[in-house]
Structure formats: structure tokens, C-alpha cells
Write an enzyme that holds these catalytic residues in place. Structure first.
Site, PDB file in Angstrom:
ATOM      1  N   GLU A  50      35.773  35.160  43.007  1.00  0.00           N
ATOM      2  CA  GLU A  50      34.552  35.476  42.349  1.00  0.00           C
ATOM      3  C   GLU A  50      33.867  36.725  42.681  1.00  0.00           C
ATOM      4  O   GLU A  50      32.970  36.490  43.940  1.00  0.00           O
ATOM      5  CB  GLU A  50      33.640  34.230  42.036  1.00  0.00           C
ATOM      6  CG  GLU A  50      32.353  34.400  41.276  1.00  0.00           C
ATOM      7  CD  GLU A  50      31.388  33.378  41.177  1.00  0.00           C
ATOM      8  OE1 GLU A  50      30.137  33.916  41.156  1.00  0.00           O
ATOM      9  OE2 GLU A  50      31.929  32.354  41.481  1.00  0.00           O
ATOM     10  N   THR A  78      27.521  35.828  38.930  1.00  0.00           N
ATOM     11  CA  THR A  78      26.116  36.394  38.681  1.00  0.00           C
ATOM     12  C   THR A  78      26.015  37.157  37.387  1.00  0.00           C
ATOM     13  O   THR A  78      25.256  38.371  37.323  1.00  0.00           O
ATOM     14  CB  THR A  78      25.521  37.114  39.682  1.00  0.00           C
ATOM     15  OG1 THR A  78      25.914  36.265  40.847  1.00  0.00           O
ATOM     16  CG2 THR A  78      24.022  37.253  39.720  1.00  0.00           C
ATOM     17  N   LYS A 135      28.774  24.972  36.826  1.00  0.00           N
ATOM     18  CA  LYS A 135      28.443  25.457  38.234  1.00  0.00           C
ATOM     19  C   LYS A 135      27.021  24.825  38.532  1.00  0.00           C
ATOM     20  O   LYS A 135      26.083  24.869  37.671  1.00  0.00           O
ATOM     21  CB  LYS A 135      28.300  26.902  38.243  1.00  0.00           C
ATOM     22  CG  LYS A 135      27.652  27.460  39.552  1.00  0.00           C
ATOM     23  CD  LYS A 135      27.605  29.070  39.570  1.00  0.00           C
ATOM     24  CE  LYS A 135      27.202  29.689  40.669  1.00  0.00           C
ATOM     25  NZ  LYS A 135      27.313  31.146  40.856  1.00  0.00           N
TER      26      LYS A 135
END
Length: 204
Positions: A50, A78, A135
Site C-alpha cells: 500500500e 490515505t 481497516k
């Protein structure tokens, strides 16, 4: 894409995340550092990484990593708004991650790639998990016991704790029911990444 195809795609992503066990979160100072870190992770046997939208020139890094490692999964984390989501798609992201509930991102993606939406409260995490993989962020706030309690009421939920997760705690998170674990600096800065991963999965 039919609803059947969407369900199949979501199931495949859950399986890929589950088999990965560790997802490196590459929050680096430069795009070049991100590319190098991704290569080290793949060379060490990991199957997905990621990148993060906080890294300068991250779309450039994403395109380079995709070109260098076409058989591995490369996502962007993000991601906070629709514009970032569209840029990530155009640059070739295999999946998108947000640290918090992000309906605008989900709408922009329109199920074209898997979306791992973040949350901290029980309601946020379980709502995200209904779409596939949630998440848990920042995971260190509640810790392993928090995840264990959360999964006691939703044993089928797929959750990836990320944020403040040490390599030494990976085995504990997995034992508590995490589908996989997101690890950042601890992993990226490991001198011998292969050994670090093996020790993390084996536990203390």
C-alpha cells in the site's frame, strides 16, 4: 459489471488479503523511496503493498511500481477525497484504502477496484466490513483486545488493523482474528526483511 461479478471480485480480494497476512504501508519521504521499498517487500516474498497519498509524487511511484511488478497487488492508502481516488485509478491502483469513512471515495470508485474503508468505532468498522474488508485505524488505540471484542459480535467480519502496529505484534493480531495486518515503519526499516517477516508471523 453485474452484481454477481462484483461479489466475485470482493470475495477474491478478501482471499488475497487473507493470504497476504502482512500489508506493508509505505509512507515514505519521496516517490523513489516508495518504489525501492515496494521492490524490497516483493523481493522478500510479500504479495501486496500500500503506497500512500501523503508521499510526494505518489502517482508517479504507483505507475513505476505497477510497471516493475505487474503480477503483484499495488494499492494506494490515505485516500481522502474523490479527486485522489480518480488519480489513483488512472495511475493503475489495484485497490484503494481510506483511514476513515469516505463515502465520496466509494462513490468515485464505483466498485471498479476494491475499497478498504477505515474506522475506529464498532459501528464504523462493521459498516465498512459489509462491503468486504475494513481497516481498523489507528489500531494501537484499542489494541488487540479491542479487535477480539469487536470480532466476538461479528465473527465473519474481515478487518485489517493498521496504525502503530509493531512487527512483534503481528502474530497476536492474526491470532485475535485479523484478516491481515498493515505494518509501516517497523517493516520498511528492517535490515533483513525476510527474517523480520518470518519472525513476525511465527510470533514470540
Amino acid at each position: 459489471m453485474s452484481s454477481h461479478d462484483l461479489a466475485a471480485s470482493a470475495d477474491a480480494f478478501v482471499d488475497q488479503v487473507s493470504r497476504a497476512k502482512i500489508i506493508p504501508v509505505l509512507r515514505t519521504r519521496t516517490a523513489r523511496e516508495a518504489v525501492t521499498a515496494a521492490s524490497r517487500c516483493f523481493d522478500a516474498g510479500l504479495t501486496m503493498v500500500e503506497l500512500t497519498a501523503t508521499t510526494p509524487d505518489w502517482p508517479q511511484a504507483l505507475r513505476q511500481v505497477r510497471a516493475d511488478h505487474p503480477r503483484h497487488l499495488v494499492g494506494v492508502g490515505t485516500v481522502l477525497d474523490a479527486d485522489q481516488a480518480r488519480i489513483a485509478l488512472e495511475a493503475g491502483a489495484d485497490f484503494i484504502v481510506s483511514p476513515c469513512p469516505a463515502p465520496a471515495v466509494r462513490a468515485a470508485l464505483a466498485s471498479r477496484v476494491p475499497f478498504m474503508e477505515g474506522g475506529l468505532s464498532v459501528g464504523e468498522v462493521l459498516a465498512s466490513a459489509t462491503h468486504g474488508v475494513a481497516k481498523l485505524f489507528p489500531a494501537h488505540v484499542g489494541g488487540i483486545d479491542y479487535l477480539r471484542s469487536l470480532l466476538a459480535i461479528a465473527p465473519g467480519a474481515h478487518v485489517v488493523p493498521t496504525g502503530g502496529v509493531a512487527l512483534t505484534d503481528v502474530a497476536g493480531w492474526l491470532a485475535a482474528g485479523a484478516t491481515a495486518v498493515g505494518v509501516g515503519r517497523d517493516l520498511v526499516e528492517a535490515e533483513d526483511m525476510v527474517s523480520a517477516i518470518r519472525e513476525a508471523l511465527d510470533g514470540p
